[in-house]
Scaffold this motif. Structure first.
Motif: not given
Length: 147
Positions: A4-22
């Motif tokens: 669950n922690t690994a899954f959460s970390l992978v999910n969280a890793a892309v959020l800054p990229g998407w925030a920057l694009l938007v």
């Protein structure tokens, strides 16, 4: 680290990229982070580690193959397979989102019209890309089969 922690970390890793694009599509920070090889290398490494764990250390289900629906379902029967598959989706969706961002800037499309397509690409990958292609058509921008 648990699955669950690994899954959460992978999910969280892309959020800054998407925030920057938007929110900062033309920023040098966006160019340096999202339009570079940073995300493909970072998430590609996570993907590679998961694949190595699956093949070398048995962190996978039996019956895995890519030639039948049952074989593909078996991939996702183990938490490592879910993380590998989810990482695959995340890295490619972000890659498509980065392309949308670059293409929209090149085509001088209004960012307020593009942002929902980016959010769509983040949430439902191919539908966001389709929405962007339709947006370009609606704004009478040419569509080419080559970049």
């Amino acid at each position: 680290m648990d699955w669950n922690t690994a899954f959460s970390l992978v999910n969280a890793a892309v959020l800054p990229g998407w925030a920057l694009l938007v929110f900062l599509p033309k920023s040098k920070l966006t160019a340096a982070i999202v339009h570079s090889l940073l995300y493909p290398v970072l998430l590609g490494s996570v993907y590679a580690a998961g694949m190595i764990a699956a093949f070398a250390f048995g962190q996978s289900s039996g019956g895995v193959d890519f030639t039948s629906i049952e074989g593909v379902q078996a991939i996702f029967a183990h938490p490592n397979g879910v993380i590998i598959g989810w990482t695959h989706y995340l890295v490619f969706d972000l890659f498509v989102g980065a392309w949308i961002g670059r293409d929209a800037i090149r085509e001088k499309l209004p960012h307020l019209a593009v942002a929902p397509c980016l959010i769509g690409a983040f949430m439902v990958g191919p539908l966001g890309l389709l929405a962007y292609i339709l947006l370009r058509l609606m704004l009478r921008k040419k569509i080419s089969l080559t970049e």
